[in-house]
Design a protein around this motif. Structure first.
Motif, short mmCIF file in Angstrom:
data_model
loop_
_atom_site.label_atom_id
_atom_site.label_comp_id
_atom_site.label_asym_id
_atom_site.label_seq_id
_atom_site.Cartn_x
_atom_site.Cartn_y
_atom_site.Cartn_z
N UNK A 183 37.80 39.09 42.85
CA UNK A 183 39.06 39.03 43.58
C UNK A 183 40.22 39.48 42.70
N UNK A 184 40.17 39.08 41.44
CA UNK A 184 41.20 39.45 40.47
C UNK A 184 40.48 40.05 39.27
N UNK A 185 40.79 41.29 38.99
CA UNK A 185 40.12 41.96 37.89
C UNK A 185 40.86 41.68 36.58
N UNK B 86 41.02 35.85 28.12
CA UNK B 86 41.80 36.46 29.20
C UNK B 86 41.42 35.97 30.60
N UNK B 87 40.14 35.79 30.87
CA UNK B 87 39.73 35.33 32.21
C UNK B 87 40.21 33.92 32.47
N UNK B 88 40.08 33.04 31.49
CA UNK B 88 40.53 31.67 31.64
C UNK B 88 42.05 31.61 31.78
N UNK B 89 42.75 32.37 30.97
CA UNK B 89 44.22 32.38 31.04
C UNK B 89 44.70 32.87 32.40
N UNK B 90 44.06 33.89 32.93
CA UNK B 90 44.45 34.41 34.24
C UNK B 90 44.10 33.42 35.35
N UNK B 91 42.97 32.74 35.22
CA UNK B 91 42.58 31.74 36.23
C UNK B 91 43.56 30.58 36.25
N UNK B 92 43.99 30.13 35.07
CA UNK B 92 44.96 29.03 35.00
C UNK B 92 46.30 29.47 35.58
N UNK B 93 46.74 30.67 35.26
CA UNK B 93 48.00 31.18 35.80
C UNK B 93 47.93 31.27 37.33
N UNK B 94 46.80 31.71 37.84
CA UNK B 94 46.62 31.82 39.30
C UNK B 94 46.62 30.43 39.95
N UNK B 95 45.96 29.48 39.31
CA UNK B 95 45.93 28.11 39.85
C UNK B 95 47.33 27.49 39.86
N UNK B 96 48.10 27.72 38.81
CA UNK B 96 49.46 27.18 38.76
C UNK B 96 50.33 27.79 39.85
#
Length: 70
Positions: A9-11, A25-35
């Motif tokens: 869904x998000x590359x 990077x994947x974890x950081x982007x996932x946390x940013x998306x969740x926030x």
């Protein structure tokens, strides 16, 4: 699907330099998306269920014990 996988869904591009530097990077982007989702969507927490009563024997257990002993 077989042999192809599923498009994300998000590359997020994982660069070796980021991983070597201790970033994820994947974890950081996932946390940013969740926030972001928390800011835009209501969060409803579920009530914790009551703990099971493990010591209580069901009604009629004495009769079953008497019948099995005879």
């Amino acid at each position: 699907m077989e042999g192809e996988g599923v498009a994300p869904d998000i590359e997020v591009i994982n660069k070796p330099a980021d991983v070597i530097a201790g970033r994820y990077p994947q974890l950081e982007r996932a946390v940013a998306e969740a926030l972001e989702l928390i800011k835009t969507q209501e969060v409803i927490s579920k009530l914790k269920p009551a703990a099971p009563n493990r010591w209580h024997r069901p009604e009629g257990w004495e009769k079953e014990v008497e019948q099995s002993n005879q």
